[in-house]
Structures are given as C-alpha cells and as structure tokens.
Design an enzyme around this catalytic site. Structure first.
Site, short mmCIF file in Angstrom:
data_model
loop_
_atom_site.label_atom_id
_atom_site.label_comp_id
_atom_site.label_asym_id
_atom_site.label_seq_id
_atom_site.Cartn_x
_atom_site.Cartn_y
_atom_site.Cartn_z
N TYR A 1 -1.94 -1.29 11.07
CA TYR A 1 -2.17 -1.78 9.70
C TYR A 1 -1.00 -1.41 8.78
CZ TYR A 1 -3.52 -1.52 4.83
OH TYR A 1 -3.49 -1.62 3.47
N LYS B 1 2.15 -3.74 6.74
CA LYS B 1 2.55 -3.71 5.32
C LYS B 1 4.05 -3.48 5.19
CE LYS B 1 -1.34 -4.66 3.43
NZ LYS B 1 -1.53 -5.96 2.77
N SER C 1 0.83 -1.20 0.00
CA SER C 1 0.00 0.00 0.00
C SER C 1 0.86 1.25 0.00
CB SER C 1 -0.84 -0.03 1.27
OG SER C 1 -1.42 1.23 1.49
#
Ligand code: UDP
Length: 344
Positions: free
Chosen positions: A153, A157, A128
């Site tokens: 989150y 990643k 992302s």
C-alpha cells in the site's frame, strides 16, 4: 455564474464525500467518479441532504480508460481532478499486492492519461504520511526523506507520487499537488456522512466507536512499551472536515498559478496524540468506560509521527480549525446514527 466542474474520483468514499460537500459549499460542481467497491450508493443523496445539491455520478472503474474517456468527455469542460480512488488497507495490501498495484497505480496512470487527452490541467492527489516511514526528525516537513515503504500500500503511494512528478516533467503545463494526509478521523457534524469500514476496522477511531457501541467486544492497544511519554504510539489525528477543506484550498492554489507546478503538502494538525490520549478523550466525550486491553505491538507500526504544517499554512492559506474533541464527538455521533442498513 457557471460552477466549475471538478471530477472527484472515489467521491463516494470517506474523505471523497466530505470533499464533495466542501466543493459544493465553495461554489464548485463536483462530479463523482466511483465504482462503489468500498462505498455506498446512498452517499450522493446524503451529500444532497447536507448541501441541497446532488452531485452527478459516473459509476466506473478509474482504470477502465476507454469508457472513462467517453463518459468524462460527455460532461464538458472539467476544471480539475481530485483523485482519491484507491485501496487503503495496509494488511490487505500484503496479501493482495496485485490488486493494490492495479487499483492504485494503474488507475492513477489512467486518470493522468485522461487529463492529457482532455487537456485538464489541475490535479490533486491523495497521498499519505506513510511515505515518511519511521521519521528521524519531528515534526515531519515535506523535505523529510522518503523511507522504504513498509507495505505494498505504502509503495503504491510513493510510486504514484513519482508517476505524477514524471508526468509533470514531461508536460510542464500540468499543475499538480500531492497531499500527504496524516490520520483522518471524525465525520461530518450532520452525522449524514462518515467512515464506513468494511468488516473489522483496521484503524483506531472506528475500532473505538464500534467497541463503544457494542459491535466489538474489546479494543486492543497495540503496545504500551514504546519510547513515548505513556508508552503508546503517537499520531497526528486530523478532522476529516478540515482535511476536505484543504482540497478546496489546494485546487484554488493550482487555479491561481499561471505556470505548471508540482508540489507536496502535509495535511495534519501539527500536534501528536498517543493512543491512550485518544482513548481517554473518547471516554470523556462518550461518558463511558471503554473496554480495552494492552496487547503486543503491531508489526511495522510507526512509533511517533506528526506534521510540520507551516508550508500548507503559508502557501495554501489553510489550517485546521477543529480539535481532537470535535473529531471524536463527530465520530461517536456518526456511529450512533448508523443503522444496520448503512453498514451491511
Ligand atoms: N491502534 C491500536 N489498536 C487498534 C488500531 C490501532 O492500538 O485496534 C493504534 C496503532 O497501533 C497506531 C494508532 O492506533 O499506533 C493509529 O493506528 P491506525 O491504524 O488508525 O493508523 P496508522 O497506524 O495507519 O497511522
């Protein structure tokens, strides 16, 4: 000719399902690995309605390594793995960090172990643009610095990207890419697959379409006093079908290489649009006034981010074809096609 098998984790999810369609269109045989924790069991049939082919499904958790090994071994020769399966809600990740580390990091470790055990060389990872944080220079290239993550989150990643790179250093025949998505929106033009947010949507476009259909009363625009032309934040919104096609391009890039590699690609349109531009474009397409109000800023929001896409264009031979108008039209048609049974 025998179709090459690609294991698609999270293949029943939003981006995963669109990617399965594009793999089938490109002559591959995607096999879905999904535990249906945030996706619906009817999705493989919808993929069949679009393509004429129903992908095989392995209903397992990615972190369940032993069962996974057995199930995937039974599928025979797997040409590559595209790894989508992950939790993705920023706010939830701050409340349930362990779930995020387990589901996102432990599952990626398990999938990489599987690759080693079954000698699968090609790996495509869903990353992302969140890894860039608040960028200093725009558009963002793949060499832009990685900023401290704003949420568990985002951190998962970053950790997974490092994990893949470390695995590559130890195992140089691995061919892997991390694809950094900007803001995927829209739905398949058939309206047979699209985003199915659980509960109140966090993301802008599903919030807009749910407000327009009457499921939500009012959209709140999170701040209009930012340092941007109209005061609202800017993102690079990419049609999910264009994004799905990039995975086919990435896999083919890996297949063509004779040597191991690890590389990173931005997947966006290269253009930024503000929240108000998205809302105004939607109003034109749906031919209605949307109920919205300007509210306070959302904590941790990035002010402005859009991609430099020249590397994807040059090396993957891929670029977006669809516009913001296409994406909002398809998102709206998808919303209108949803029946209560689909979303309950
Ligand atoms: N946004 C908004 N209202 C909402 C949801 C999002 O104004 O109900 C804004 C948000 O502040 C951001 C943009 O829409 O500027 C995109 O947000 P989204 O959560 O979709 O993506 P992300 O922030 O993760 O890039």
């Amino acid at each position: 000719m025998k179709r090459k098998k690609i294991l698609v984790t999270g293949g029943a999810g939003y981006i995963g399902s669109h990617t399965c369609v594009e793999f089938i269109n490109a002559g591959y045989e995607p096999i879905i690995l999904d535990n249906f924790s945030n996706s619906k069991e009817f999705i493989p049939e919808r993929i069949q309605e679009i393509t004429g082919t129903k992908p095989r499904v392995i209903d397992l958790d990615c972190a369940a390594y032993e069962s996974l090994l057995e199930a995937v071994k039974a599928e025979g020769n797997i040409n590559g793995i595209v790894h989508f399966a992950a939790f993705k809600a920023v706010g939830e990740s701050t409340r349930k960090p362990l779930d995020y580390y387990y589901n996102n990091v432990a599952s990626t470790t398990s999938i990489l172990k599987l690759m080693e055990a079954l000698a699968i060389d090609n790996f495509v990872f869903s990353s992302s643009c969140t890894v860039y944080g608040q960028p200093d220079v725009l558009p963002v290239t793949e060499d832009s610095p990685i900023k401290a993550a704003e949420s568990p989150y985002g951190r998962t990643k970053q950790i997974c990207e490092d994990l893949i790179q470390d695995f590559y250093k130890a195992k140089e025949d691995l061919k892997a890419v991390s694809l950094r998505y900007f803001n995927p929106i829209g739905a398949h033009p058939s309206s047979l697959i699209g985003e199915l947010p659980l509960g109140v949507p966090n993301n802008l476009v599903p919030y807009i379409t749910q407000t327009a259909i009457g499921l939500r009363q009012n959209l709140t625009i999170f701040g209009d006093d930012y340092d941007t032309p109209d005061g609202t934040c800017i993102r690079d919104y990419i049609h999910v079908v264009d994004l799905a096609k990039a995975h086919v391009a990435a896999l083919s890039y890996l297949e063509k290489s004779n040597n191991g590699l690890y590389d990173i690609f931005n997947l966006g349109t290269g253009t930024g649009n503000s929240v108000l531009e998205v809302v105004n474009t939607f109003e034109k397409i749906a031919q209605m006034k949307l109920n919205y109000t300007i509210g306070p800023r959302r904590q941790g929001d990035i002010v402005k981010v859009f991609a430099d896409v020249s590397k994807s264009k040059n090396l993957l031979n891929w670029e977006t074809k669809l516009s913001l108008i296409d994406a909002l039209r398809d998102a709206w048609n998808w919303e209108k096609s949803l029946k209560t049974a689909d979303i309950s």
